[in-house]
Design a protein around this motif. Structure first.
Motif, PDB file in Angstrom:
ATOM      1  N   SER A   1       0.672  -1.198  -0.214  1.00 39.64           N
ATOM      2  CA  SER A   1      -0.052  -0.045  -0.006  1.00 39.64           C
ATOM      3  C   SER A   1       0.823   1.189   0.108  1.00 39.64           C
ATOM      4  O   SER A   1       0.448   2.137  -0.571  1.00 39.64           O
ATOM      5  CB  SER A   1      -1.060  -0.064   1.127  1.00 39.64           C
ATOM      6  OG  SER A   1      -0.265   0.080   2.274  1.00 39.64           O
ATOM      7  N   VAL A   2       2.115   1.146   0.510  1.00 40.87           N
ATOM      8  CA  VAL A   2       2.777   2.627   0.953  1.00 40.87           C
ATOM      9  C   VAL A   2       3.385   3.148  -0.384  1.00 40.87           C
ATOM     10  O   VAL A   2       3.457   4.193  -0.420  1.00 40.87           O
ATOM     11  CB  VAL A   2       4.035   2.159   1.787  1.00 40.87           C
ATOM     12  CG1 VAL A   2       3.482   1.628   3.027  1.00 40.87           C
ATOM     13  CG2 VAL A   2       5.003   1.419   1.132  1.00 40.87           C
ATOM     14  N   ASP A   3       3.405   2.483  -1.703  1.00 41.73           N
ATOM     15  CA  ASP A   3       3.987   2.919  -2.604  1.00 41.73           C
ATOM     16  C   ASP A   3       3.278   2.373  -3.883  1.00 41.73           C
ATOM     17  O   ASP A   3       2.554   3.039  -4.609  1.00 41.73           O
ATOM     18  CB  ASP A   3       5.618   2.624  -2.799  1.00 41.73           C
ATOM     19  CG  ASP A   3       6.134   3.346  -4.110  1.00 41.73           C
ATOM     20  OD1 ASP A   3       5.393   4.055  -4.839  1.00 41.73           O
ATOM     21  OD2 ASP A   3       7.336   3.271  -4.230  1.00 41.73           O
ATOM     22  N   VAL A   4       3.155   1.173  -4.182  1.00 40.24           N
ATOM     23  CA  VAL A   4       2.668   0.646  -5.377  1.00 40.24           C
ATOM     24  C   VAL A   4       1.442   0.510  -5.760  1.00 40.24           C
ATOM     25  O   VAL A   4       0.954   1.045  -6.507  1.00 40.24           O
ATOM     26  CB  VAL A   4       2.954  -1.121  -5.259  1.00 40.24           C
ATOM     27  CG1 VAL A   4       2.231  -1.804  -6.313  1.00 40.24           C
ATOM     28  CG2 VAL A   4       4.670  -1.438  -5.162  1.00 40.24           C
ATOM     29  N   VAL A   5       0.367   0.658  -4.673  1.00 44.65           N
ATOM     30  CA  VAL A   5      -1.071   0.697  -4.871  1.00 44.65           C
ATOM     31  C   VAL A   5      -1.191   2.050  -4.872  1.00 44.65           C
ATOM     32  O   VAL A   5      -1.972   2.619  -5.759  1.00 44.65           O
ATOM     33  CB  VAL A   5      -1.971  -0.020  -3.823  1.00 44.65           C
ATOM     34  CG1 VAL A   5      -3.368   0.235  -3.892  1.00 44.65           C
ATOM     35  CG2 VAL A   5      -1.451  -1.532  -3.497  1.00 44.65           C
TER      36      VAL A   5
ATOM     37  N   GLU B   1      -8.860  -3.446   3.011  1.00 45.55           N
ATOM     38  CA  GLU B   1      -9.663  -4.234   4.053  1.00 45.55           C
ATOM     39  C   GLU B   1     -11.140  -4.773   3.676  1.00 45.55           C
ATOM     40  O   GLU B   1     -11.475  -5.598   4.205  1.00 45.55           O
ATOM     41  CB  GLU B   1      -9.893  -3.069   5.467  1.00 45.55           C
ATOM     42  CG  GLU B   1     -10.668  -3.675   6.519  1.00 45.55           C
ATOM     43  CD  GLU B   1     -10.600  -2.730   7.589  1.00 45.55           C
ATOM     44  OE1 GLU B   1     -10.853  -2.896   8.699  1.00 45.55           O
ATOM     45  OE2 GLU B   1     -10.253  -1.417   7.503  1.00 45.55           O
ATOM     46  N   PHE B   2     -11.752  -3.845   2.966  1.00 47.06           N
ATOM     47  CA  PHE B   2     -13.087  -4.120   2.569  1.00 47.06           C
ATOM     48  C   PHE B   2     -13.240  -4.732   1.240  1.00 47.06           C
ATOM     49  O   PHE B   2     -14.180  -4.862   0.795  1.00 47.06           O
ATOM     50  CB  PHE B   2     -13.825  -2.812   2.630  1.00 47.06           C
ATOM     51  CG  PHE B   2     -14.042  -2.384   3.999  1.00 47.06           C
ATOM     52  CD1 PHE B   2     -14.774  -2.896   5.042  1.00 47.06           C
ATOM     53  CD2 PHE B   2     -13.324  -1.328   4.507  1.00 47.06           C
ATOM     54  CE1 PHE B   2     -14.985  -2.499   6.011  1.00 47.06           C
ATOM     55  CE2 PHE B   2     -13.454  -0.666   5.679  1.00 47.06           C
ATOM     56  CZ  PHE B   2     -14.205  -1.334   6.808  1.00 47.06           C
ATOM     57  N   GLY B   3     -12.152  -5.173   0.596  1.00 46.24           N
ATOM     58  CA  GLY B   3     -12.004  -6.203  -0.438  1.00 46.24           C
ATOM     59  C   GLY B   3     -12.268  -5.567  -1.605  1.00 46.24           C
ATOM     60  O   GLY B   3     -12.580  -6.292  -2.765  1.00 46.24           O
ATOM     61  N   ARG B   4     -11.955  -4.382  -1.824  1.00 47.07           N
ATOM     62  CA  ARG B   4     -11.814  -3.665  -3.153  1.00 47.07           C
ATOM     63  C   ARG B   4     -10.802  -4.029  -3.994  1.00 47.07           C
ATOM     64  O   ARG B   4     -10.741  -3.966  -5.479  1.00 47.07           O
ATOM     65  CB  ARG B   4     -12.276  -2.205  -3.200  1.00 47.07           C
ATOM     66  CG  ARG B   4     -13.301  -1.687  -2.321  1.00 47.07           C
ATOM     67  CD  ARG B   4     -14.655  -2.243  -2.729  1.00 47.07           C
ATOM     68  NE  ARG B   4     -15.802  -1.740  -2.257  1.00 47.07           N
ATOM     69  CZ  ARG B   4     -17.070  -2.257  -2.531  1.00 47.07           C
ATOM     70  NH1 ARG B   4     -17.275  -3.213  -3.304  1.00 47.07           N
ATOM     71  NH2 ARG B   4     -18.044  -1.622  -1.873  1.00 47.07           N
ATOM     72  N   VAL B   5      -9.449  -4.240  -3.492  1.00 46.47           N
ATOM     73  CA  VAL B   5      -8.488  -4.627  -4.115  1.00 46.47           C
ATOM     74  C   VAL B   5      -7.521  -5.508  -3.238  1.00 46.47           C
ATOM     75  O   VAL B   5      -7.824  -5.110  -2.073  1.00 46.47           O
ATOM     76  CB  VAL B   5      -7.573  -3.449  -4.588  1.00 46.47           C
ATOM     77  CG1 VAL B   5      -7.079  -2.442  -3.540  1.00 46.47           C
ATOM     78  CG2 VAL B   5      -6.436  -3.706  -5.671  1.00 46.47           C
ATOM     79  N   ASP B   6      -6.666  -6.400  -3.801  1.00 45.53           N
ATOM     80  CA  ASP B   6      -5.854  -7.011  -3.193  1.00 45.53           C
ATOM     81  C   ASP B   6      -4.536  -7.391  -3.474  1.00 45.53           C
ATOM     82  O   ASP B   6      -4.314  -7.842  -4.653  1.00 45.53           O
ATOM     83  CB  ASP B   6      -6.236  -8.672  -2.826  1.00 45.53           C
ATOM     84  CG  ASP B   6      -5.675  -9.428  -1.980  1.00 45.53           C
ATOM     85  OD1 ASP B   6      -4.625  -8.957  -1.245  1.00 45.53           O
ATOM     86  OD2 ASP B   6      -5.635 -10.836  -2.113  1.00 45.53           O
ATOM     87  N   PRO B   7      -3.399  -6.518  -3.182  1.00 52.02           N
ATOM     88  CA  PRO B   7      -2.322  -6.481  -3.658  1.00 52.02           C
ATOM     89  C   PRO B   7      -1.249  -7.846  -3.248  1.00 52.02           C
ATOM     90  O   PRO B   7      -0.116  -7.701  -3.798  1.00 52.02           O
ATOM     91  CB  PRO B   7      -1.493  -4.992  -3.275  1.00 52.02           C
ATOM     92  CG  PRO B   7      -2.330  -5.035  -1.830  1.00 52.02           C
ATOM     93  CD  PRO B   7      -3.644  -5.630  -1.861  1.00 52.02           C
TER      94      PRO B   7
END
Length: 353
Positions: free
Chosen positions: A148-152, A311-317
């Protein structure tokens, strides 16, 4: 303390670096997990501006708080946090004008591993904990938090500045980890058709997983011509550039619709010189196409919102993490993996504990 640093252009080393000094609004942290970025590869092997001697590298990290300054309110020793790659000084006046990523100087939002010591060390300082560090939700895995900190956030930045509307056709050029998250972001913003450009089998597989409806290979002919054939000669509503050399900007102009098209660049172009803007597909200066050249969005609120999407399943990296190494001393191996890009690699996670 042990730190992984840029010794000189093209060379890295382990260095006995000074301990970070706590400041009133800051926090000292120790890394839990890190990952080298293609930007670290550019910093080491790609030239660019002169960096300070023995610069500690790294800007993608989740960490544990070791100590906090006297003015810190929302974090305490022992907290596990996501550390955004982009860490603006939120007290800069220009941020009140909306200029959070270049407030005091060009790229002032990108400090870690660039103008201040990065995260590839036994301990590091974040100068303003409350505005920078992000709480990790209990349901979020370490892999997800680290991505989450960069890629997403970078991939999503590309999709946001592409101004994607419901039903749009979008092309994403480059499907490394950033491009893959641009594909995911385009889908979330309502793109109907997503054309991804890339060749590495693992990345092609993941592009389809994240929402690409078509995948093109530059090895099979001119990508502009391929896009035009898929769109009956019209071109795409938006193009996101997430990889490639200088010529990719011309390709993006060539494949993007006149009048309402948007080009969103989140790609790093190394070296000096100029990026070509085509005269013909630029409408001889009157094409009505919008170009954005953007650094990723960062800061605490942004990364906590990104982790809410996870957390709510919109995307999973999670699938982006294809390689795992164990021990801080494996950062060097991880950097070379990111430079050499074996076929099955997307991102490598170094577990520091």
């Amino acid at each position: 303390m042990k730190a992984f640093v840029l010794a000189e252009p093209g060379k890295v080393k382990w260095f006995d670096a000074p301990e970070p000094q706590l400041v009133p609004y800051g926090a000292i942290l120790k890394p839990v997990a890190v990952t080298p970025c293609s930007s670290d590869v550019h910093t080491v092997f790609g030239g660019g501006s002169k960096k300070q001697d023995n610069l500690v590298l790294g800007h993608e990290c989740i960490a544990e708080v070791v100590s906090v300054g006297e003015n810190v309110c929302d974090f305490k020793t022992g907290d596990r946090v996501a550390v955004p790659a982009i860490t603006p000084d939120w007290r800069e006046k220009s941020i009140q004008e909306g200029n959070d990523r270049h407030a005091s100087a060009p790229f002032s939002g990108h400090q870690l591993g660039r103008t201040q010591p990065g995260v590839f060390s036994e301990r590091f300082l974040i100068k303003d904990a409350d505005t920078t560090l992000a709480h990790i939700p209990q349901k979020i895995s370490e892999e997800q938090a680290l991505m989450s900190v960069d890629v997403v956030t970078t991939g999503f930045t590309g999709a946001e500045y592409a101004d994607i509307k419901i039903g749009d056709t979008v092309c994403v050029i480059g499907i490394g980890p950033i491009g893959l998250m641009a594909v995911a972001g385009a889908k979330l913003r309502g793109a109907a058709r997503i054309i991804a450009v890339g060749t590495r089998p693992k990345c092609v597989q993941l592009a389809k997983y994240y929402g690409a409806t078509d995948v093109l290979s530059y090895k099979e002919g001119d990508i502009v011509q391929q896009v035009k054939e898929l769109t009956n000669g019209i071109g795409v509503d938006a193009t996101i550039i997430a990889g490639g050399t200088a010529e990719v900007l011309t390709q993006a102009y060539d494949m993007t619709r006149y009048g309402i098209g948007t080009i969103s660049n989140i790609n790093y172009f190394g070296g000096t010189g100029y990026l070509p803007l085509p005269i013909f597909s630029g409408g001889r200066g009157m094409c009505g196409k919008t170009l954005h050249m953007e650094l990723a969005k960062g800061g605490r609120a942004r990364i906590e919102r990104i982790m809410s999407m996870i957390e709510f399943g919109r995307v999973d990296p999670t699938p982006l993490v294809t390689h795992h190494l164990y021990g801080l001393d494996k950062v060097e191996e991880a950097l070379y993996l990111m430079r050499d890009k074996p076929a099955d690699l997307v991102k490598v996670m170094v577990h520091c504990e």
